[in-house]
Scaffold this motif. Sequence first.
Motif, PDB file in Angstrom:
ATOM      1  N   ALA A  43       0.949   4.090  -2.876  1.00 20.67           N
ATOM      2  CA  ALA A  43       0.630   5.485  -2.557  1.00 20.67           C
ATOM      3  C   ALA A  43       1.741   6.418  -3.014  1.00 20.67           C
ATOM      4  O   ALA A  43       1.479   7.487  -3.593  1.00 20.67           O
ATOM      5  CB  ALA A  43       0.386   5.630  -1.058  1.00 20.67           C
ATOM      6  N   ALA A  89      -4.188   2.031  -3.113  1.00 18.00           N
ATOM      7  CA  ALA A  89      -3.929   3.369  -2.592  1.00 18.00           C
ATOM      8  C   ALA A  89      -4.783   4.299  -3.450  1.00 18.00           C
ATOM      9  O   ALA A  89      -5.065   3.993  -4.615  1.00 18.00           O
ATOM     10  CB  ALA A  89      -2.455   3.727  -2.718  1.00 18.00           C
ATOM     11  N   HIS A  91       0.839  -1.206   0.000  1.00 14.22           N
ATOM     12  CA  HIS A  91       0.000   0.000   0.000  1.00 14.22           C
ATOM     13  C   HIS A  91       0.874   1.256   0.000  1.00 14.22           C
ATOM     14  O   HIS A  91       0.617   2.196  -0.755  1.00 14.22           O
ATOM     15  CB  HIS A  91      -0.927  -0.004   1.218  1.00 14.22           C
ATOM     16  CG  HIS A  91      -1.696   1.270   1.367  1.00 14.22           C
ATOM     17  ND1 HIS A  91      -2.812   1.551   0.615  1.00 14.22           N
ATOM     18  CD2 HIS A  91      -1.487   2.339   2.163  1.00 14.22           C
ATOM     19  CE1 HIS A  91      -3.261   2.741   0.950  1.00 14.22           C
ATOM     20  NE2 HIS A  91      -2.473   3.245   1.888  1.00 14.22           N
ATOM     21  N   TRP A 117      -6.813   5.632  -8.180  1.00 17.25           N
ATOM     22  CA  TRP A 117      -6.622   4.540  -7.234  1.00 17.25           C
ATOM     23  C   TRP A 117      -5.971   3.401  -8.004  1.00 17.25           C
ATOM     24  O   TRP A 117      -6.297   3.143  -9.160  1.00 17.25           O
ATOM     25  CB  TRP A 117      -7.927   4.133  -6.565  1.00 17.25           C
ATOM     26  CG  TRP A 117      -9.018   3.734  -7.517  1.00 17.25           C
ATOM     27  CD1 TRP A 117      -9.407   2.466  -7.824  1.00 17.25           C
ATOM     28  CD2 TRP A 117      -9.854   4.597  -8.296  1.00 17.25           C
ATOM     29  NE1 TRP A 117     -10.440   2.487  -8.750  1.00 17.25           N
ATOM     30  CE2 TRP A 117     -10.735   3.799  -9.053  1.00 17.25           C
ATOM     31  CE3 TRP A 117      -9.943   5.985  -8.439  1.00 17.25           C
ATOM     32  CZ2 TRP A 117     -11.677   4.328  -9.933  1.00 17.25           C
ATOM     33  CZ3 TRP A 117     -10.889   6.514  -9.312  1.00 17.25           C
ATOM     34  CH2 TRP A 117     -11.735   5.673 -10.035  1.00 17.25           C
TER      35      TRP A 117
END
Length: 181
Positions: free
Chosen positions: A23, A117, A19, A106
């Motif tokens: 991100a 993320a 994640h 996303w």
Amino acid sequence: STPLLADLAALNAAQAASHERAAKALSGIAESAFRMLGETARKGSPPTELEWQEIATKMIRDAGLEPGAGGPIVAYGEHTCDPHYDPAMDGKRPPRQDEIILLDAWAKEPGADGVYAALTWMGIMSHEVPHEETQVFGLAVKARDLGFSLIEHAARNGRTVTGMEVDEVIRGFLIPSHHHQ
């Protein structure tokens, strides 16, 4: 409303790391996408919403990420307030001067440990940000910080907080602020 931190607590180390990487990559992609939009606008040929969506989707894939269903949402002007806007339906024009711009993306790393993320970036097609937009952004930042503060305080005290509670705190701040301007 579901407890906000319930799903976060269930991530294993590999998922949490995935994640974080997704991100970080998305943030770099958003920065590059906005830079490209500005450069093409200065040359007089910014992409349409649909073209910008295709560019952002390619950037996500080129980074080794899997975009979410439908790809990122990109929107100009009046379309930025529609959370389910699809540029394929009406995204055939470039941004106009002084128009708000949105990129909502996303994505996740491929594989079983890939965790999505998401980010939403907004800008304005202008040489400088007008005073009113600067004020509104400042209020949004303060409201976001109040929401995070509530979540952090609850977590430190072993209390579960729901999205509804965070929403109430943020709305309680924004609505009176809006009336005082």
